[in-house]
Design a protein around this motif. Structure first.
Motif, PDB file in Angstrom:
ATOM      1  N   SER A  83       4.495 -41.659  57.604  1.00  0.00           N
ATOM      2  CA  SER A  83       4.170 -40.707  58.881  1.00  0.00           C
ATOM      3  C   SER A  83       3.142 -41.979  59.690  1.00  0.00           C
ATOM      4  O   SER A  83       3.111 -41.781  60.844  1.00  0.00           O
ATOM      5  CB  SER A  83       2.835 -39.958  58.262  1.00  0.00           C
ATOM      6  OG  SER A  83       1.774 -40.443  57.758  1.00  0.00           O
ATOM      7  N   ALA A  84       2.396 -43.012  59.309  1.00  0.00           N
ATOM      8  CA  ALA A  84       1.919 -43.987  59.912  1.00  0.00           C
ATOM      9  C   ALA A  84       2.270 -45.229  59.936  1.00  0.00           C
ATOM     10  O   ALA A  84       2.092 -46.134  60.781  1.00  0.00           O
ATOM     11  CB  ALA A  84       0.250 -44.056  59.350  1.00  0.00           C
ATOM     12  N   GLU A  85       3.282 -45.655  59.073  1.00  0.00           N
ATOM     13  CA  GLU A  85       3.400 -47.082  58.660  1.00  0.00           C
ATOM     14  C   GLU A  85       4.843 -47.287  59.218  1.00  0.00           C
ATOM     15  O   GLU A  85       5.613 -48.612  58.980  1.00  0.00           O
ATOM     16  CB  GLU A  85       3.111 -47.709  57.415  1.00  0.00           C
ATOM     17  CG  GLU A  85       2.069 -47.449  56.829  1.00  0.00           C
ATOM     18  CD  GLU A  85       1.790 -47.907  55.204  1.00  0.00           C
ATOM     19  OE1 GLU A  85       2.484 -48.472  54.697  1.00  0.00           O
ATOM     20  OE2 GLU A  85       0.566 -47.716  54.954  1.00  0.00           O
ATOM     21  N   ASN A  86       5.437 -46.354  59.745  1.00  0.00           N
ATOM     22  CA  ASN A  86       6.828 -46.274  60.487  1.00  0.00           C
ATOM     23  C   ASN A  86       8.366 -46.933  59.326  1.00  0.00           C
ATOM     24  O   ASN A  86       9.071 -47.211  59.870  1.00  0.00           O
ATOM     25  CB  ASN A  86       6.935 -47.525  61.662  1.00  0.00           C
ATOM     26  CG  ASN A  86       5.865 -47.135  62.581  1.00  0.00           C
ATOM     27  OD1 ASN A  86       5.291 -45.979  62.743  1.00  0.00           O
ATOM     28  ND2 ASN A  86       5.467 -48.158  63.349  1.00  0.00           N
ATOM     29  N   TYR A  87       7.885 -46.769  58.026  1.00  0.00           N
ATOM     30  CA  TYR A  87       8.929 -46.786  57.312  1.00  0.00           C
ATOM     31  C   TYR A  87       9.840 -46.032  57.349  1.00  0.00           C
ATOM     32  O   TYR A  87       9.721 -44.680  57.392  1.00  0.00           O
ATOM     33  CB  TYR A  87       8.389 -46.961  55.804  1.00  0.00           C
ATOM     34  CG  TYR A  87       9.472 -47.270  54.796  1.00  0.00           C
ATOM     35  CD1 TYR A  87       9.989 -48.560  54.571  1.00  0.00           C
ATOM     36  CD2 TYR A  87      10.110 -46.235  54.071  1.00  0.00           C
ATOM     37  CE1 TYR A  87      10.860 -48.951  53.718  1.00  0.00           C
ATOM     38  CE2 TYR A  87      11.134 -46.458  53.257  1.00  0.00           C
ATOM     39  CZ  TYR A  87      11.421 -47.819  52.814  1.00  0.00           C
ATOM     40  OH  TYR A  87      12.277 -48.116  51.969  1.00  0.00           O
ATOM     41  N   GLY A  88      11.210 -46.300  57.390  1.00  0.00           N
ATOM     42  CA  GLY A  88      12.468 -45.623  57.324  1.00  0.00           C
ATOM     43  C   GLY A  88      13.604 -46.261  57.963  1.00  0.00           C
ATOM     44  O   GLY A  88      13.493 -47.251  58.212  1.00  0.00           O
ATOM     45  N   LYS A  89      14.691 -45.532  58.064  1.00  0.00           N
ATOM     46  CA  LYS A  89      15.768 -46.200  58.575  1.00  0.00           C
ATOM     47  C   LYS A  89      16.465 -45.135  59.635  1.00  0.00           C
ATOM     48  O   LYS A  89      16.712 -43.947  59.735  1.00  0.00           O
ATOM     49  CB  LYS A  89      17.024 -46.267  57.672  1.00  0.00           C
ATOM     50  CG  LYS A  89      18.392 -46.706  57.955  1.00  0.00           C
ATOM     51  CD  LYS A  89      19.127 -46.840  56.516  1.00  0.00           C
ATOM     52  CE  LYS A  89      20.650 -47.283  57.180  1.00  0.00           C
ATOM     53  NZ  LYS A  89      21.667 -47.292  56.114  1.00  0.00           N
ATOM     54  N   ILE A  90      16.857 -45.943  60.940  1.00  0.00           N
ATOM     55  CA  ILE A  90      17.448 -45.154  61.858  1.00  0.00           C
ATOM     56  C   ILE A  90      19.057 -44.738  61.654  1.00  0.00           C
ATOM     57  O   ILE A  90      19.731 -45.429  60.908  1.00  0.00           O
ATOM     58  CB  ILE A  90      17.660 -45.932  63.252  1.00  0.00           C
ATOM     59  CG1 ILE A  90      16.140 -46.251  63.847  1.00  0.00           C
ATOM     60  CG2 ILE A  90      18.458 -45.299  64.226  1.00  0.00           C
ATOM     61  CD1 ILE A  90      16.273 -47.210  64.961  1.00  0.00           C
ATOM     62  N   SER A 128      10.432 -39.945  59.464  1.00  0.00           N
ATOM     63  CA  SER A 128       9.331 -40.924  59.829  1.00  0.00           C
ATOM     64  C   SER A 128       8.622 -40.677  60.989  1.00  0.00           C
ATOM     65  O   SER A 128       9.149 -40.071  61.767  1.00  0.00           O
ATOM     66  CB  SER A 128       9.634 -42.429  59.778  1.00  0.00           C
ATOM     67  OG  SER A 128      10.598 -42.460  58.442  1.00  0.00           O
ATOM     68  N   GLY A 129       7.309 -41.154  60.803  1.00  0.00           N
ATOM     69  CA  GLY A 129       6.434 -40.671  61.881  1.00  0.00           C
ATOM     70  C   GLY A 129       6.030 -39.383  62.033  1.00  0.00           C
ATOM     71  O   GLY A 129       6.069 -38.600  61.169  1.00  0.00           O
ATOM     72  N   CYS A 130       4.692 -39.082  62.862  1.00  0.00           N
ATOM     73  CA  CYS A 130       4.255 -37.880  62.800  1.00  0.00           C
ATOM     74  C   CYS A 130       3.535 -37.624  64.271  1.00  0.00           C
ATOM     75  O   CYS A 130       2.975 -38.489  64.775  1.00  0.00           O
ATOM     76  CB  CYS A 130       3.279 -37.809  61.588  1.00  0.00           C
ATOM     77  SG  CYS A 130       2.392 -35.972  61.534  1.00  0.00           S
ATOM     78  N   ASN A 131       3.242 -36.415  64.583  1.00  0.00           N
ATOM     79  CA  ASN A 131       2.475 -36.133  65.879  1.00  0.00           C
ATOM     80  C   ASN A 131       0.983 -35.867  65.554  1.00  0.00           C
ATOM     81  O   ASN A 131       0.229 -35.398  66.314  1.00  0.00           O
ATOM     82  CB  ASN A 131       3.054 -35.033  66.771  1.00  0.00           C
ATOM     83  CG  ASN A 131       3.020 -33.673  66.066  1.00  0.00           C
ATOM     84  OD1 ASN A 131       2.871 -33.554  64.864  1.00  0.00           O
ATOM     85  ND2 ASN A 131       3.270 -32.820  66.845  1.00  0.00           N
TER      86      ASN A 131
END
Length: 289
Positions: free
Chosen positions: A71-78, A56-59
């Protein structure tokens, strides 16, 4: 930590639980999906599919991103480094002939421990091309295949569409570093075992940008040393403006493919225009995480 992992060097304070800065991600890896993906280039999929791990996430801030949920909405699991290594093994047991890290740039220092022991299949580093050479050097010897985008040769276009006006010089230096690490492509039994495969997404209404990107690849790398994938799968996103509101036309893509061939890039990959459909975008639902 004060982050300087990617070329933005935003200096954000990232902890294991909280993320700030451009990517908005914490220090610990955040994963949205881990599964076999049958729609990658044949040299990455083989007969079983590529074992893709979507971070998740992107530069980058691409306005046309098909994966904007992660990439932009922060969906995911640590997840932990130990769990990440387990995921690699699970994908291989499912039949993956490569393990592909998708948009992992901002987690590189924290996933390196999961890469200490070599995998029995090639490790593929799939990225947007906007990479720090220093960070890439930390991956030397651990990544067998680099899969970067070369999105833009036009700085103004890169600034407008991806919030990265310095994209081309940064990506060019990054791709050269990737090639320094892997050397020319090696394909065995239909699988890319080592090398660089450069992707370029043809954008509607931007033929000159495509030509300039292909010119650079042809001028920089002798024939056959890198592979090139010319992508037709641009899919209009909500809020798109101008030409970005439509798909790439058949004529636009034919012209781009012909130009690639005229540049001497004859060992590249091309796509069917049916690839520009939303059903080819994976479902991000924590599968395999």
């Amino acid at each position: 930590m004060r982050c300087s992992i990617c070329p933005r060097r935003c200096g954000a304070e990232r902890t294991e639980a909280e993320g700030h800065g451009f990517c908005r991600m914490p220090a610990a890896p955040v994963v949205a999906r881990a599964a076999l993906h049958p729609w990658e280039e044949p040299v990455l999929c083989g007969s079983g599919g590529a074992g893709t791990v979507f971070f998740s996430g992107c530069n980058l801030g691409c306005v046309y991103c098909q994966n904007h949920v992660i990439s932009a909405e922060n969906y995911g699991k640590i997840i932990t480094v130990e769990r990440l290594r387990e995921i690699f093994g699970e994908l291989i047991r499912q039949g993956a002939q490569t393990v592909e890290l998708v948009t992992a740039t901002h987690f590189v220092p924290f996933i390196l421990p999961a890469l200490e022991r070599p995998l029995p299949v090639p490790l593929v580093y799939n990225c947007g091309g906007y990479e720090s050479v220093e960070t890439l050097r930390a991956l030397e010897g651990k990544v067998q295949v680099y899969l970067p985008d070369l999105k833009y040769a036009d700085g103004a276009l890169a600034a407008k569409l991806s919030r990265a006006g310095d994209y081309f010089p940064v990506a060019a230096a990054a791709i050269e570093e990737m090639f320094r690490q892997t050397g020319p492509c090696v394909v065995e039994d239909g699988i890319l075992k080592r090398g660089v495969l450069i992707r370029h997404l043809v954008l509607p209404g931007q033929p000159e940008n495509t030509r300039r990107c292909l010119d650079w690849i042809a001028e920089r790398f002798p024939h056959g040393e890198v592979l090139v994938s010319l992508m037709s799968q641009y899919t209009p996103q909500s809020g798109a403006e101008g030409a970005l509101r439509r798909h790439v036309t058949a004529a636009e893509y034919r012209a781009a493919a012909a130009y690639m061939e005229n540049c001497g890039i004859t060992n590249g990959f091309v796509q069917e225009r049916t690839s520009a459909r939303e059903e080819y975008t994976p479902t991000f639902d924590l599968t395999g995480v």
